[in-house]
Design a protein around this motif. Sequence first.
Motif, PDB file in Angstrom:
ATOM      1  N   ALA B  73       0.822  -1.226   0.000  1.00  0.00           N
ATOM      2  CA  ALA B  73       0.000   0.000   0.000  1.00  0.00           C
ATOM      3  C   ALA B  73       0.853   1.273   0.000  1.00  0.00           C
ATOM      4  O   ALA B  73       0.640   2.168  -0.828  1.00  0.00           O
ATOM      5  N   ARG B  76       2.949   1.634  -3.324  1.00  0.00           N
ATOM      6  CA  ARG B  76       2.193   2.036  -4.519  1.00  0.00           C
ATOM      7  C   ARG B  76       1.713   3.472  -4.437  1.00  0.00           C
ATOM      8  O   ARG B  76       1.558   4.145  -5.450  1.00  0.00           O
ATOM      9  N   GLN B  77       1.463   3.915  -3.222  1.00  0.00           N
ATOM     10  CA  GLN B  77       1.033   5.304  -3.044  1.00  0.00           C
ATOM     11  C   GLN B  77       2.107   6.269  -3.571  1.00  0.00           C
ATOM     12  O   GLN B  77       1.803   7.371  -4.008  1.00  0.00           O
ATOM     13  N   ASP B  99      -9.834  12.290 -12.272  1.00  0.00           N
ATOM     14  CA  ASP B  99     -10.513  12.305 -10.973  1.00  0.00           C
ATOM     15  C   ASP B  99     -10.555  10.900 -10.349  1.00  0.00           C
ATOM     16  O   ASP B  99     -10.252  10.729  -9.172  1.00  0.00           O
ATOM     17  N   TYR B 100     -10.922   9.906 -11.140  1.00  0.00           N
ATOM     18  CA  TYR B 100     -10.995   8.544 -10.606  1.00  0.00           C
ATOM     19  C   TYR B 100      -9.622   8.040 -10.176  1.00  0.00           C
ATOM     20  O   TYR B 100      -9.479   7.407  -9.139  1.00  0.00           O
ATOM     21  N   HIS B 101      -8.629   8.341 -10.987  1.00  0.00           N
ATOM     22  CA  HIS B 101      -7.283   7.871 -10.636  1.00  0.00           C
ATOM     23  C   HIS B 101      -6.887   8.412  -9.261  1.00  0.00           C
ATOM     24  O   HIS B 101      -6.408   7.659  -8.406  1.00  0.00           O
ATOM     25  N   GLY B 103      -8.814   9.383  -6.947  1.00  0.00           N
ATOM     26  CA  GLY B 103      -9.665   8.726  -5.949  1.00  0.00           C
ATOM     27  C   GLY B 103      -9.116   7.369  -5.545  1.00  0.00           C
ATOM     28  O   GLY B 103      -9.147   6.994  -4.375  1.00  0.00           O
ATOM     29  N   TYR B 104      -8.594   6.611  -6.518  1.00  0.00           N
ATOM     30  CA  TYR B 104      -8.016   5.292  -6.194  1.00  0.00           C
ATOM     31  C   TYR B 104      -6.845   5.448  -5.223  1.00  0.00           C
ATOM     32  O   TYR B 104      -6.478   4.515  -4.537  1.00  0.00           O
ATOM     33  N   PHE B 105      -6.247   6.649  -5.229  1.00  0.00           N
ATOM     34  CA  PHE B 105      -5.107   6.889  -4.343  1.00  0.00           C
ATOM     35  C   PHE B 105      -5.522   7.677  -3.092  1.00  0.00           C
ATOM     36  O   PHE B 105      -4.679   8.200  -2.374  1.00  0.00           O
ATOM     37  N   GLY B 106      -6.842   7.773  -2.878  1.00  0.00           N
ATOM     38  CA  GLY B 106      -7.351   8.332  -1.624  1.00  0.00           C
ATOM     39  C   GLY B 106      -7.340   9.847  -1.521  1.00  0.00           C
ATOM     40  O   GLY B 106      -7.432  10.395  -0.429  1.00  0.00           O
ATOM     41  N   MET B 107      -7.272  10.538  -2.646  1.00  0.00           N
ATOM     42  CA  MET B 107      -7.225  12.008  -2.593  1.00  0.00           C
ATOM     43  C   MET B 107      -8.642  12.568  -2.390  1.00  0.00           C
ATOM     44  O   MET B 107      -9.572  12.178  -3.103  1.00  0.00           O
ATOM     45  N   PRO B 108      -8.833  13.497  -1.436  1.00  0.00           N
ATOM     46  CA  PRO B 108     -10.170  14.072  -1.196  1.00  0.00           C
ATOM     47  C   PRO B 108     -10.684  14.862  -2.409  1.00  0.00           C
ATOM     48  O   PRO B 108      -9.890  15.345  -3.225  1.00  0.00           O
ATOM     49  N   ARG B 112      -8.861  16.809  -5.500  1.00  0.00           N
ATOM     50  CA  ARG B 112      -8.909  16.174  -6.836  1.00  0.00           C
ATOM     51  C   ARG B 112      -9.306  17.200  -7.889  1.00  0.00           C
ATOM     52  O   ARG B 112      -8.735  17.253  -8.975  1.00  0.00           O
TER      53      ARG B 112
END
Lengths: 255, 257
Positions: B73, B76-77, B99-101, B103-108, B112
């Motif tokens: 985790a 990869r972050q 935006d989705y990418h 999001g996959y990395f946890g960005m608010p 984003r």
Amino acid sequence: MSAAQIRFATLWRREVNRFMKIKKQTIGAPLLETFLYISVFGAALGSRIDKLHGIDYVVFVIPGLIMMAFATNSFSNNSSSILQQKFQGAIQDQLSSPASPAELLLAFSLGGFMRGLIVAVLTFLVSVVLVGLPVDHVLVLIPSLFLVGFFFSQLGVLIGVRAEQFDDVAFAQTFVLTPLIFLGGVFYSAALLPQPYETLTHFNPIYYMINLVRYGFVGFTEVSIGLSLLALTAATAALFLVNLRLFSRGYRLRA
Amino acid sequence: MKALDIQQLEKRYPNGVEALRGVSVEIAEGEFFGLLGPNGAGKSTLIHCTTGLAQPTGGSIEIFGSDAIDHYADARQAVGLAPQEPNIDWFLTVAETLDYHAGYFGMPRKERRRRTAELLETFSLTEKRDERTRTLSGGMKRRLILARAMMHRPRLLILDEPTAGVDVELRLELWHYVQKINQEGTTILLTTHYLEEAEQLCDRIAFIAEGQIVAEGTSEDLAARFDVANLEDAYLALVGRKELSRSHIELAPGVEA
């Protein structure tokens, strides 16, 4: 929201967004198909059949149609979404993220589940208005529909992951799933079938799912509700664990 | 600190092909590192193992000190990948892709939106933000996957042949951009077939052939290692095609060198 929650919500949102962008195909077409079944088997044929086990034929058929809509939409959404993303390579974006195998699997599963749920709920609402479809056992109906949706979502994920070409998905849907659903008693009662067909029907797992949902709506069943719920729960959990193992190993997802 | 620490990495595919045979590479934080080798040498497999798209059969990978194979985790972050083949989702718009990418990395969400606008502008994609990705030209798709790789502000950016098939303008634009973010602290691992690109951009370069690192150093080190004048000749020596060296090209009579 934590980073993990944002990640999971995004993975799930992407799956829902995908089918909502082509909703004529993913929501409209299945709805039309279900209402054609209701028209043909309910209104046209049903007017000649009168009642089955004391229930209007159209009312007898609709629970099976709702279950069928939930099942096929959950299945086809997930199988085609995963295969399509594998083809495009777009799935690499999710696979190279920090998301765990369980997060990826659940997000893919819930995408199909949502599509199945939307079609099933819309069918139910229209059925209530058109034929006054009752809900006799809501406490059986809700877990049954939830399990049916989740089971077929998992099955869709499994087929999507295993598939190497669109033919593989079409084969599973056309030659396995559809016959099992049609021969599982959506349009008839197995008790009315001659032998050996009645006995054979009992070997079809879909038969038990249809009975669970039918019991939830109209209170009629030909099988044990408790045992069927237990078996469906076990089958869904087993399928989830198989998929989790595949995602953890990266089977046909990672090189 | 090491940005990337690969030790004895092995990858054997189920069909028996040994793509990586004990590869060890260390890249320091802030370095611009080039990986060169002929087609099928193992460059993309090494990148796929590093980013989780392939599972190594042996060895270890650490990214900024975090394991990248089993407990990946954190590793990869820290990584952004711009792959060789544009792997964009056809259903999404340009802005959604970014935006989705993130999001996959946890960005608010707010961050984003801000980052999406910023990168769309940087990569001249603002006017295309609401277009479906399948309608983009090849060059636009290349811009988009680079923007996507940068969305979550990775500390290690992996560029797998980023300029393959792009026009001169975009290539130079890209060079300026990656040099800028490298100067700002982003570590970069670049694979390319364009030797002048590696020579111009990279601090250090490694040659990979048949799944093994065969030489490593600055372009001058590599030229010295192969006893030739420049990086291109060193590469030709590596692939056994010295006769293609420009120094062997005979000029036609009357043509000045």
